[in-house]
Design an enzyme around this catalytic site. Structure first.
Site, PDB file in Angstrom:
ATOM      1  CE  LYS A 193      -3.128   0.508   3.740  1.00  0.00           C
ATOM      2  NZ  LYS A 193      -2.880   1.998   4.169  1.00  0.00           N
TER       3      LYS A 193
ATOM      4  NE  ARG B 284       6.388   6.394   0.643  1.00  0.00           N
ATOM      5  CZ  ARG B 284       5.431   6.277   1.547  1.00  0.00           C
ATOM      6  NH1 ARG B 284       4.146   5.455   1.382  1.00  0.00           N
ATOM      7  NH2 ARG B 284       5.736   6.878   2.686  1.00  0.00           N
TER       8      ARG B 284
ATOM      9  N   GLY C  96      -4.838   7.977   5.666  1.00  0.00           N
ATOM     10  CA  GLY C  96      -3.790   9.046   6.096  1.00  0.00           C
ATOM     11  C   GLY C  96      -2.693   9.285   5.187  1.00  0.00           C
TER      12      GLY C  96
ATOM     13  NE  ARG D 145      -5.110   8.404  10.742  1.00  0.00           N
ATOM     14  CZ  ARG D 145      -4.485   7.712   9.898  1.00  0.00           C
ATOM     15  NH1 ARG D 145      -5.231   7.239   9.056  1.00  0.00           N
ATOM     16  NH2 ARG D 145      -3.261   7.544  10.396  1.00  0.00           N
TER      17      ARG D 145
ATOM     18  CB  SER E  63       5.311  10.451  11.296  1.00  0.00           C
ATOM     19  OG  SER E  63       4.522  10.641  10.252  1.00  0.00           O
TER      20      SER E  63
ATOM     21  CD  GLN F  47       0.704   8.651   7.225  1.00  0.00           C
ATOM     22  OE1 GLN F  47       0.345   9.336   8.061  1.00  0.00           O
ATOM     23  NE2 GLN F  47       0.037   7.479   7.066  1.00  0.00           N
TER      24      GLN F  47
ATOM     25  CG  ASP G 219       0.691   0.204   9.476  1.00  0.00           C
ATOM     26  OD1 ASP G 219       0.682   1.223  10.367  1.00  0.00           O
ATOM     27  OD2 ASP G 219       1.137   0.475   8.245  1.00  0.00           O
TER      28      ASP G 219
ATOM     29  NE  ARG H 187      -2.457  -1.709   8.430  1.00  0.00           N
ATOM     30  CZ  ARG H 187      -2.258  -2.230   7.129  1.00  0.00           C
ATOM     31  NH1 ARG H 187      -2.494  -3.432   6.792  1.00  0.00           N
ATOM     32  NH2 ARG H 187      -1.905  -1.302   6.266  1.00  0.00           N
TER      33      ARG H 187
HETATM   34  C1  S3P Z   1       2.736   4.944   6.260  1.00  0.00           C
HETATM   35  C2  S3P Z   1       3.426   5.137   7.244  1.00  0.00           C
HETATM   36  C3  S3P Z   1       3.031   4.790   8.635  1.00  0.00           C
HETATM   37  C4  S3P Z   1       1.984   3.645   8.570  1.00  0.00           C
HETATM   38  C5  S3P Z   1       1.065   3.982   7.469  1.00  0.00           C
HETATM   39  C6  S3P Z   1       1.723   4.236   6.063  1.00  0.00           C
HETATM   40  C7  S3P Z   1       3.355   5.515   4.947  1.00  0.00           C
HETATM   41  O1  S3P Z   1       2.728   5.909   9.409  1.00  0.00           O
HETATM   42  O2  S3P Z   1       1.341   3.579   9.817  1.00  0.00           O
HETATM   43  O3  S3P Z   1       0.076   2.905   7.421  1.00  0.00           O
HETATM   44  O4  S3P Z   1       3.142   4.896   3.746  1.00  0.00           O
HETATM   45  O5  S3P Z   1       4.286   6.477   4.844  1.00  0.00           O
HETATM   46  P1  S3P Z   1       3.619   6.740  10.312  1.00  0.00           P
HETATM   47  O6  S3P Z   1       3.400   8.339   9.458  1.00  0.00           O
HETATM   48  O7  S3P Z   1       3.204   6.732  11.647  1.00  0.00           O
HETATM   49  O8  S3P Z   1       5.018   6.331  10.085  1.00  0.00           O
END
Ligand code: S3P
Length: 439
Positions: A24, A29, A95, A123, A167, A169, A316, A388
């Protein structure tokens, strides 16, 4: 199989092999980097789940053309420059989609509103908006949450940013913004987080530095096109890894083509510390990402104190780890995992309540959970719309004392639309319960 509820398990033994769907994180990306490239980007194994399809629709609304080619390949053809979309971009439950898009759009003279479903609108978005503003982006959140509004503004300046939370993200959003800033944009991380953005940017010709400290990108840079292969999603494989440890027959369960990026595989280390027997075969590389086939043997698991440095590397996987812990001998303790409270659901609170509903003794902490192992009872659990949580209880039900009814499972399609069919093929009794039928 998409339904409001499932009724699952138990069973004697699971057997067979599964090829889990594409990753995913990598699939998001592909769409994002494909949309700003200098030439088309093709991807084999792109994940056609609701989250990634939302990101696909978003890049199409920004002017990219996405085509489905034979063999499950997608091709993203970028526009000369991204256009302001005619309507709000809807990221559904995702997210990753919304946060990475905030970074991608930050320096691109686009006016856009980014939003999503009820869960996503709860969020936190300031963790991304703040550093982007420091780079010069015009970006507003709604009291810290979606909808997020981006307005055209001046050019972005490169930033040296120390992330307060571990994080991927946030890191990725700032790096993507760095692609349209002149100079070196640096993101320093308090703990190692997944590095797919850095790997893909490097594979697509951008100058990237990366290490345990974080990552840096040299802008401006337009990724080149080409072809990438999306590995199988470790986070989807995680459910069948636990299923195999709990309930494989005499032969191991086999999982083919699983992505084993070391920033993703904390669960393997944790399960091995608990006594799990998992073999890696035919270790190889696909487009800068390590991949292998897995053999998972039924194992007697023991409770452990989960090493805190493994938490971000398994971020995750805690719903399924908590279920494994319920069926292990002894107590499993997780701390330093407060980020779980701001995922698709509050994964500490939701899992604590669901485990209690199946007669598991747990103690909730602000940043983790203690799970007293030994049994998983029959009962009804509420997944709170979290994919999940739903899949974690489905595999746990293989070894439960009686059937488990899992409510609110439609969001499984956000990451693993074929989960119920794959689980059934391995021998898990999993039945869709039509909405409205009593437990
Ligand atoms: C993700 C980063 C993770 C993960 C999410 C996917 C990503 O979150 O929990 O399902 O693709 O960059 P974080 O921002 O907490 O690392």
């Amino acid at each position: 199989m998409s339904a409001a509820s499932w009724q699952v398990g138990p069973c004697d033994a699971l057997q067979g092999s599964v090829r889990v769907p594409g990753d995913k994180s990598v699939s998001h990306r592909v769409m994002l980097l494909g949309a700003i490239g200098s030439a088309p980007l093709e991807a084999e194994g792109f994940l056609r789940s609701e989250d990634c399809l939302a990101t696909r629709r978003a890049v199409e609304m920004l002017g990219a053309v996405v085509a489905d080619l034979p063999g499950g390949v997608v091709r993203v053809t970028p526009p000369e420059r991204l256009a302001s979309p005619a309507a709000a971009l809807d990221f559904g439950n995702s997210g990753t989609g919304i946060r990475l898009m905030m970074g991608l759009l930050a320096g691109r003279q686009v006016a856009a509103v980014l939003s999503g479903d009820e869960s996503l609108r709860r969020r936190p978005m300031e963790r991304v908006a703040r550093p982007l503003r420091d780079m010069g982006a015009q970006i507003e959140t709604s009291g810290g949450f979606p909808p997020v509004t981006l307005s055209p503004g001046g050019r972005l300046a490169a930033l040296d940013f120390a992330m307060p939370v571990a994080s991927a993200q946030v890191k990725s959003a700032v790096l993507l913004a760095g692609l349209s800033a002149a100079g070196r944009t640096v993101v320093r991380q308090p703990a190692v987080t997944r590095d797919h953005t850095e790997r893909m940017l490097a594979a697509l010709g951008c100058r990237v530095e990366r290490g345990d400290w974080g990552a840096a990108v040299h802008g401006p840079c337009r990724p080149c096109g080409g072809r990438v292969v999306v590995p199988g999603d470790f986070s989807s494989a995680a459910f069948f890894i636990v299923a195999g440890l709990l309930a494989a027959g005499d032969a191991p369960l086999e999982l083919a083509g699983v992505g084993l990026n070391p920033t993703r595989t904390g669960l393997l280390d944790i399960l091995r510390l608990m006594g799990g027997r998992i073999e890696l075969l035919d270790e190889r590389e696909a487009c800068g990402e390590p991949v292998a086939d897995l053999r998972v043997w039924r194992s007697e698991l023991k409770g452990i104190d989960v090493p805190p440095e493994l938490v971000p590397l398994a971020i995750d996987e805690f719903p399924v780890l908590f279920v494994a812990a319920a069926l292990a001998e002894g107590v499993t303790r997780v701390r330093g995992a407060e980020e779980l409270r701001v995922k698709e659901s509050d994964r500490i609170g939701v899992m604590a309540r669901a485990l209690q509903a199946t007669n598991v003794r747990v103690t909730e902490h602000p940043d983790g959970l203690d799970v007293r192992g030994g049994r998983l009872g029959s009962g009804t659990v509420d997944s709170a719309g979290d994919h999940r949580v739903a899949m974690a209880f489905a595999v746990g039900a293989a070894r439960a004392e009686g059937p488990i009814r899992i409510n609110d499972v439609a969001n499984v399609a956000t990451s693993y639309p074929g989960f119920a069919a794959d689980a059934a093929r391995l021998g898990l009794p999993i039945e869709a319960v039509p909405p409205g039928r009593a437990a």
